[in-house]
Design an enzyme around this catalytic site. Structure first.
Site, PDB file in Angstrom:
ATOM      1  N   PHE A 126       0.857  -1.188   0.000  1.00 59.04           N
ATOM      2  CA  PHE A 126       0.000   0.000   0.000  1.00 59.04           C
ATOM      3  C   PHE A 126       0.891   1.235   0.000  1.00 59.04           C
ATOM      4  CE2 PHE A 126      -4.548   1.064   1.290  1.00 59.04           C
ATOM      5  CZ  PHE A 126      -5.131   0.112   0.467  1.00 59.04           C
ATOM      6  N   GLN A 239      -7.672  14.963   4.258  1.00 54.71           N
ATOM      7  CA  GLN A 239      -7.093  14.145   3.188  1.00 54.71           C
ATOM      8  C   GLN A 239      -8.089  13.962   2.041  1.00 54.71           C
ATOM      9  OE1 GLN A 239      -6.445   9.636   3.448  1.00 54.71           O
ATOM     10  NE2 GLN A 239      -4.376  10.433   3.719  1.00 54.71           N
ATOM     11  N   HIS A 241      -8.621  11.664  -0.896  1.00 57.22           N
ATOM     12  CA  HIS A 241      -8.172  10.384  -1.448  1.00 57.22           C
ATOM     13  C   HIS A 241      -8.006  10.579  -2.951  1.00 57.22           C
ATOM     14  CE1 HIS A 241      -8.038   6.161  -2.544  1.00 57.22           C
ATOM     15  NE2 HIS A 241      -8.054   5.805  -1.273  1.00 57.22           N
ATOM     16  N   GLU A 258      -7.475   2.012  -2.673  1.00 60.86           N
ATOM     17  CA  GLU A 258      -6.039   2.061  -2.969  1.00 60.86           C
ATOM     18  C   GLU A 258      -5.505   0.664  -3.296  1.00 60.86           C
ATOM     19  OE1 GLU A 258      -2.073   3.744  -0.666  1.00 60.86           O
ATOM     20  OE2 GLU A 258      -4.028   4.606  -0.209  1.00 60.86           O
ATOM     21  N   ARG A 289      -0.904   9.377  -0.280  1.00 59.74           N
ATOM     22  CA  ARG A 289      -2.159   9.868  -0.847  1.00 59.74           C
ATOM     23  C   ARG A 289      -2.122  11.355  -1.189  1.00 59.74           C
ATOM     24  NH1 ARG A 289      -6.602   6.585   2.831  1.00 59.74           N
ATOM     25  NH2 ARG A 289      -6.287   4.592   1.775  1.00 59.74           N
ATOM     26  N   ARG A 389      -2.462  10.709   6.554  1.00 59.12           N
ATOM     27  CA  ARG A 389      -2.610   9.312   6.978  1.00 59.12           C
ATOM     28  C   ARG A 389      -2.201   8.353   5.863  1.00 59.12           C
ATOM     29  NH1 ARG A 389      -6.348   5.424   6.200  1.00 59.12           N
ATOM     30  NH2 ARG A 389      -7.995   6.742   5.336  1.00 59.12           N
TER      31      ARG A 389
END
Length: 576
Positions: A126, A239, A241, A258, A289, A389
């Site tokens: 990831f 955030q 995405h 993701e 991200r 994050r």
């Protein structure tokens, strides 16, 4: 001692009241129950409908099942590096150390995971993680987590109050005493008396028009905590995405996990160029991200976007059976909602408001807020993720700090006497909640919500600049005036206009906190990007923005999470 208000309203009493029934709330409730206290769980929607189900890719935990070199130290470093070192270092340490045990617990409680050949939990790559670290169930990990925790909690015996919205927290002598809410179906008020409260209400995404977040995500928990006297922290870090659906319009913002990139998906612009080579040649699509979201945004802005204002994400170079096995939800999602077969062609994706790193300020060990008796965990709490994050860290966050919050809340409940509920606070909350019915011919809350979303998207979005945010503060002031005059029609029985009118109060409070924090942070760090201050600032590198409620409105000051001890600092210095 009962007072007249307790006799007037339906009343429930618990040692620990958990507000929010997602991963963090359920894990807190399970832990509190294990300590032998009485636990109630309040859910704005139905049990099992929590937004945790949207976390598809996996749970980040350094179990070293696939990459034997992994351990808590690399996970700690990745989390700190991803958060641009603004994280609460102690939370990052506890999270990295405890996540594997929390995953094993889930497994013992019946969670099904994808497996390696020798039967261990399979882990995938990831963005931002050095090793393959995400424990997963296809791309339905959050759903499996909720199913497992819910079964466990119901079996252990917590009381659940579904379709109940909390309007205010009640205090007694500067500590938590309970909460007042209403049943969404009938509109009748309900009182909760509690020695400890765990806030696990998730995020704030519905303040933006393009969001992966569900209707519940209106910042209620943070606003409730703020109104009751708790501090908020780091709210400028929102955030986006990188990959949400952009077409058709009805599904705009719905998350594209993701895991598509984790399994080898490639991003291309309208010219067919693999554009991540320009922005992060080392990590490419598996960059963090914030970097990927800004890269897509930049490609679109510079005229190389897809037809509907996004980019192309392609996994069709992989065998069709592999895609269907690894990404079953994505395959069905695109087939049903966009009439696209992802095994044969690319998906059209673009940034979508997804997660807030900021929230209620809590202590690392206990998850206690600055208001005695109020604890917070999951997305409603701040600290672990710093400025950005990493994917997968949210699910392990829920487990690690949900457990810690439940444990500390139970301990606190055992140590304090039963609080008194203040009739004046209850009356004020009732009056506040019913005010929209008393006003005739006022503004429609839907119109205010639409305008708030436009403002936040245009002026406090992915890229920010001083003039825009100053303008946003002016517009927020006007929205507050309009909200004070909004009215709703009909009865209190399942009245969506009324529900939104009350949610608007939370969204306006948190939108102001986001904007004020973003305005003073004169640098770009993690998810916070200032066009007028594009670089990292050493001065701001150790400062967290703290929001508290003052007599005349919102107060903002800076504080620091402090320096990590020498052995942890040495780990972090290896990367600098």
């Amino acid at each position: 001692m009962t007072n007249a208000s307790e006799n007037k309203f339906e009343t429930h009493e618990h040692d620990v009241l958990v507000i929010g029934a997602g991963g963090a709330g359920l894990r807190a409730a399970i832990e509190a129950l294990a300590q032998g206290v009485s636990v109630g769980v309040v859910s704005k929607s139905l049990l099992g409908k929590a937004h945790t189900v949207m976390a598809e890719g996996g749970i980040a935990a350094a179990m070293a099942n696939v990459d034997s070199a992994d351990g808590w130290k690399p996970h700690f470093k990745d989390t700190m590096r991803g958060g641009k070192f603004l994280n609460n270092w102690r939370m990052a340490q506890l999270h990295a150390q405890e996540a594997p045990d929390r995953v094993r617990e889930l497994e013992q409680w019946g969670a099904i995971f994808d497996r390696t050949k020798d039967g261990n939990i399979l882990q995938r790559a990831f963005g931002g993680h050095t090793y393959k670290r995400l424990c997963h169930v296809g791309d339905r990990t959050g759903l499996e987590m909720i199913r497992t925790l819910q079964d466990r909690g119901v079996q252990q015996g917590f009381d659940v109050y579904m379709e109940c919205t909390i309007v205010r927290l009640l205090t007694d002598g500067g500590r938590v005493a309970g909460a007042i809410g209403y049943w969404r179906e009938q509109g009748r008020f309900v009182l909760f008396k509690a020695k400890s409260i765990v806030m696990a209400t998730g995020g704030i995404g519905k303040a933006w028009p393009i969001t992966s977040n569900s209707w519940e995500y209106t910042g209620d928990g943070m606003a409730l905590a703020y109104e009751a006297g708790a501090e908020l922290m780091d709210l400028e870090f929102v955030q986006f995405h990188p990959t949400g659906m952009v077409w058709p319009p009805g599904v705009q913002g719905i998350l594209v996990t993701e895991a598509v990139r984790g399994e080898g998906g490639i991003l291309r612009n309208s010219k067919g160029e693999r554009f991540m080579e320009k922005y992060d040649p080392k990590r490419m699509e598996l960059s963090t991200r914030d970097v990927v979201a800004r890269s897509i945004y930049t490609e679109v802005k510079e005229g190389r976007g897809s037809e509907h204002g996004g980019a192309f994400l392609d996994i069709s170079h992989k065998p069709a059976e592999y895609v269907k096995k690894k990404l079953p939800s994505m395959y069905h999602q695109f087939k049903e909602l966009a009439d696209v077969d992802i095994t044969k062609g690319p998906m059209e994706v673009g940034p979508t408001c997804h997660y807030v790193m900021g929230g209620i300020r809590v202590e690392a060990e206990t998850a206690q807020s600055t208001l005695p008796g109020l604890f917070a965990a999951g997305e409603a709490a701040a600290g672990l993720h710093g400025a950005n994050r990493l994917g997968g860290n949210s699910l392990s966050d829920l487990l690690v700090f949900g457990r810690r919050a439940g444990l500390a809340a139970a301990k606190h409940a055992k140590e304090v006497t039963a609080p008194n509920l203040d009739a004046a606070q209850i009356e004020a909350a009732e009056k506040y909640a019913l005010a929209p019915f008393q006003r005739q011919g006022g503004e429609n809350p839907y119109a205010i919500h639409r305008d708030l979303q436009k403002t936040m998207q245009a002026l406090v979005g992915i890229f920010r600049v001083r003039e825009d945010m100053e303008k946003a503060l002016g517009e927020l002031e006007q929205f507050n005036k309009r909200w004070a005059n909004c009215s709703v029609e009909g009865s209190r029985m399942f009245n969506p206009g009324w529900h939104l009118a009350l949610d608007m109060r939370s969204m306006l409070t948190i939108s102001e906190a986001v904007t004020r924090s973003a305005l003073v942070r004169e640098e770009s760090r993690g998810a916070h990007s200032r066009i007028d201050f594009p670089k990292l600032s050493d001065d701001w590198g150790t400062k967290n923005n703290i929001i508290s409620r003052g007599a005349s409105g919102m107060n903002l000051r800076q504080d620091s999470n402090g320096q990590p001890p020498a052995e942890l600092q040495a780990l972090l210095d290896e990367d600098k």
